[in-house]
Motif scaffolding. Structure first.
Motif, mmCIF file in Angstrom:
data_model
loop_
_atom_site.group_PDB
_atom_site.id
_atom_site.type_symbol
_atom_site.label_atom_id
_atom_site.label_comp_id
_atom_site.label_asym_id
_atom_site.label_seq_id
_atom_site.Cartn_x
_atom_site.Cartn_y
_atom_site.Cartn_z
ATOM 1 N N ALA A 53 40.321 77.127 52.350
ATOM 2 C CA ALA A 53 39.191 76.679 51.537
ATOM 3 C C ALA A 53 39.674 75.950 50.285
ATOM 4 O O ALA A 53 39.165 74.879 49.933
ATOM 5 N N LEU A 54 40.665 76.509 49.610
ATOM 6 C CA LEU A 54 41.179 75.878 48.395
ATOM 7 C C LEU A 54 41.835 74.533 48.699
ATOM 8 O O LEU A 54 41.870 73.648 47.843
ATOM 9 N N GLY A 55 42.335 74.367 49.904
ATOM 10 C CA GLY A 55 42.941 73.099 50.295
ATOM 11 C C GLY A 55 41.947 71.958 50.363
ATOM 12 O O GLY A 55 42.342 70.788 50.408
ATOM 13 N N LEU A 56 40.657 72.269 50.373
ATOM 14 C CA LEU A 56 39.625 71.239 50.452
ATOM 15 C C LEU A 56 39.082 70.835 49.085
ATOM 16 O O LEU A 56 38.322 69.867 48.987
ATOM 17 N N VAL A 57 39.452 71.580 48.039
ATOM 18 C CA VAL A 57 38.880 71.353 46.716
ATOM 19 C C VAL A 57 39.172 69.937 46.239
ATOM 20 O O VAL A 57 40.316 69.482 46.250
ATOM 21 N N GLY A 58 38.115 69.232 45.841
ATOM 22 C CA GLY A 58 38.246 67.886 45.300
ATOM 23 C C GLY A 58 38.162 66.774 46.323
ATOM 24 O O GLY A 58 38.048 65.605 45.961
ATOM 25 N N ASN A 59 38.211 67.121 47.625
ATOM 26 C CA ASN A 59 38.180 66.092 48.670
ATOM 27 C C ASN A 59 36.800 65.470 48.806
ATOM 28 O O ASN A 59 35.780 66.102 48.500
ATOM 29 N N GLU A 60 36.758 64.239 49.325
ATOM 30 C CA GLU A 60 35.462 63.715 49.735
ATOM 31 C C GLU A 60 34.982 64.536 50.926
ATOM 32 O O GLU A 60 35.773 65.082 51.707
ATOM 33 N N CYS A 173 37.744 54.982 28.878
ATOM 34 C CA CYS A 173 36.968 56.174 29.233
ATOM 35 C C CYS A 173 37.848 57.419 29.285
ATOM 36 O O CYS A 173 39.033 57.350 29.598
ATOM 37 N N LEU A 174 37.228 58.553 29.007
ATOM 38 C CA LEU A 174 37.846 59.858 29.223
ATOM 39 C C LEU A 174 37.171 60.499 30.428
ATOM 40 O O LEU A 174 35.946 60.645 30.455
ATOM 41 N N ALA A 175 37.954 60.841 31.441
ATOM 42 C CA ALA A 175 37.435 61.562 32.602
ATOM 43 C C ALA A 175 37.716 63.047 32.419
ATOM 44 O O ALA A 175 38.735 63.428 31.836
ATOM 45 N N VAL A 176 36.824 63.883 32.917
ATOM 46 C CA VAL A 176 36.996 65.332 32.851
ATOM 47 C C VAL A 176 37.074 65.840 34.281
ATOM 48 O O VAL A 176 36.127 65.673 35.056
ATOM 49 N N GLU A 177 38.187 66.466 34.627
ATOM 50 C CA GLU A 177 38.451 66.857 36.015
ATOM 51 C C GLU A 177 39.071 68.255 36.090
ATOM 52 O O GLU A 177 39.635 68.756 35.116
ATOM 53 N N ASP A 178 38.963 68.864 37.280
ATOM 54 C CA ASP A 178 39.569 70.183 37.493
ATOM 55 C C ASP A 178 40.513 70.207 38.682
ATOM 56 O O ASP A 178 41.113 71.253 38.964
ATOM 57 N N SER A 179 40.659 69.094 39.392
ATOM 58 C CA SER A 179 41.494 69.093 40.598
ATOM 59 C C SER A 179 42.503 67.964 40.552
ATOM 60 O O SER A 179 42.308 66.948 39.878
ATOM 61 N N SER A 180 43.581 68.124 41.305
ATOM 62 C CA SER A 180 44.593 67.076 41.408
ATOM 63 C C SER A 180 44.009 65.827 42.057
ATOM 64 O O SER A 180 44.290 64.697 41.637
ATOM 65 N N THR A 181 43.183 66.018 43.080
ATOM 66 C CA THR A 181 42.561 64.885 43.764
ATOM 67 C C THR A 181 41.730 64.057 42.791
ATOM 68 O O THR A 181 41.810 62.826 42.771
ATOM 69 N N ALA A 183 41.920 64.076 39.424
ATOM 70 C CA ALA A 183 42.765 63.505 38.367
ATOM 71 C C ALA A 183 43.474 62.251 38.863
ATOM 72 O O ALA A 183 43.575 61.250 38.145
ATOM 73 N N ARG A 184 43.962 62.287 40.094
ATOM 74 C CA ARG A 184 44.630 61.113 40.666
ATOM 75 C C ARG A 184 43.661 59.933 40.749
ATOM 76 O O ARG A 184 44.025 58.783 40.474
ATOM 77 N N SER A 185 42.433 60.189 41.130
ATOM 78 C CA SER A 185 41.423 59.143 41.225
ATOM 79 C C SER A 185 41.175 58.507 39.869
ATOM 80 O O SER A 185 41.151 57.271 39.729
ATOM 81 N N ALA A 186 40.985 59.347 38.848
ATOM 82 C CA ALA A 186 40.679 58.843 37.511
ATOM 83 C C ALA A 186 41.846 58.062 36.923
ATOM 84 O O ALA A 186 41.662 56.994 36.326
ATOM 85 N N VAL A 187 43.068 58.584 37.078
ATOM 86 C CA VAL A 187 44.248 57.896 36.553
ATOM 87 C C VAL A 187 44.439 56.559 37.263
ATOM 88 O O VAL A 187 44.755 55.538 36.634
ATOM 89 N N ALA A 188 44.237 56.550 38.581
ATOM 90 C CA ALA A 188 44.380 55.300 39.336
ATOM 91 C C ALA A 188 43.386 54.243 38.878
ATOM 92 O O ALA A 188 43.655 53.036 38.949
ATOM 93 N N ALA A 189 42.229 54.706 38.390
ATOM 94 C CA ALA A 189 41.218 53.770 37.879
ATOM 95 C C ALA A 189 41.556 53.274 36.478
ATOM 96 O O ALA A 189 40.969 52.298 36.007
ATOM 97 N N GLY A 190 42.487 53.971 35.800
ATOM 98 C CA GLY A 190 42.882 53.577 34.459
ATOM 99 C C GLY A 190 42.388 54.485 33.362
ATOM 100 O O GLY A 190 42.641 54.231 32.178
ATOM 101 N N CYS A 191 41.661 55.549 33.730
ATOM 102 C CA CYS A 191 41.116 56.473 32.735
ATOM 103 C C CYS A 191 42.186 57.419 32.195
ATOM 104 O O CYS A 191 43.188 57.687 32.864
ATOM 105 N N THR A 192 41.957 57.927 31.000
ATOM 106 C CA THR A 192 42.669 59.094 30.515
ATOM 107 C C THR A 192 41.904 60.317 31.009
ATOM 108 O O THR A 192 40.666 60.294 31.060
#
Length: 233
Positions: A53-60, A173-181, A183-192
């Motif tokens: 279950a935890l392996g799915l956290v943050g996935n589409e 922009c500042l993104a607020v995230e709780d998962s690696s998935t 965070a990777r999305s936001a950083v790839a977009a250029g957000c902090t």
């Protein structure tokens, strides 16, 4: 970890907008998803584990649906599995919305200071709607859901779409995230990214700053957080 603003915070730049993840960040709905997954496993005579279950956290959701199909050995398509998951989770949300500590308070403060916010979630609109119903109208100037993008997190598209809808540069922009998935999305977009870990660990990385909780974080703290995140490598 300290959550107070540094003495230099006022000399830093306020983010143009704040882009919020939902599950595990704004609301603690991950237990609802996990409970629904276990219920499906029992219904279909399969097995499931907390680790799976935890392996799915943050996935589409379609990625999670495909994983559940394979790991539970189900006959349904990933899309059909997602719809059954949503049935169970929406029913739980309609009974109670489990807000994360400090999230609503910061969201309200941002609104009071006219800092635009967007919701960027891989959940579908029909799951998001009952949660938004508990917030004042217009709390989010843009809402990006998993069923309205071509590529979900960790692809940058969700955050790029949110920034575009707000008319701001993702780098501001500042993104607020709780998962690696996420965070990777936001950083790839250029957000902090302000990372508040919850159910799963998130590695340190570029443009990421971590705090234990949103509780006690105010609008005045954001410039220092952005500056700290931009220094991260």
């Amino acid at each position: 970890m300290t959550q107070a603003a540094s003495p230099e915070a006022g000399r830093e730049t306020m983010p143009t907008a704040v882009l919020w993840d939902m599950d595990g960040t704004l609301v603690d709905t991950e237990p609802y998803w996990i409970a629904t997954e276990f219920a499906m496993a029992e219904k279909y005579g399969s097995t499931w584990s907390h680790e799976q279950a935890l392996g799915l956290v943050g996935n589409e959701l379609l990625v999670s649906g495909a994983a559940i199909k394979e790991q539970m050995g189900l006959q349904q398509s990933p899309a059909e599995i997602v719809e059954e998951l949503l049935d169970g989770v929406v029913a739980r949300v309609q009974e109670s919305v489990p807000w994360r500590p400090g999230a609503r308070e910061l969201l309200t403060a941002l609104g009071d200071d006219a800092v635009p916010c967007a919701l960027v979630t891989m959940s579908y609109q029909r799951f998001v709607d009952p949660i938004l119903a508990h917030l004042p109208a217009g709390t989010f100037a843009a809402v990006v859901t998993g069923d309205r993008v071509t590529h979900g997190k960790p692809h940058p598209e969700p955050y790029l779409v949110a920034a575009e809808q707000l008319g701001v540069a993702p780098e501001d922009c500042l993104a607020v995230e709780d998962s690696s998935t996420g965070a990777r999305s936001a950083v790839a977009a250029g957000c902090t990214v302000l990372v508040v870990e919850h159910h799963v660990p998130v590695p340190d990385g570029e443009r990421r700053v971590k705090r234990d909780s949103l509780d006690g974080i105010g609008v005045a703290d954001l410039p220092a957080l952005v500056a700290e995140g931009r220094c991260a490598c």
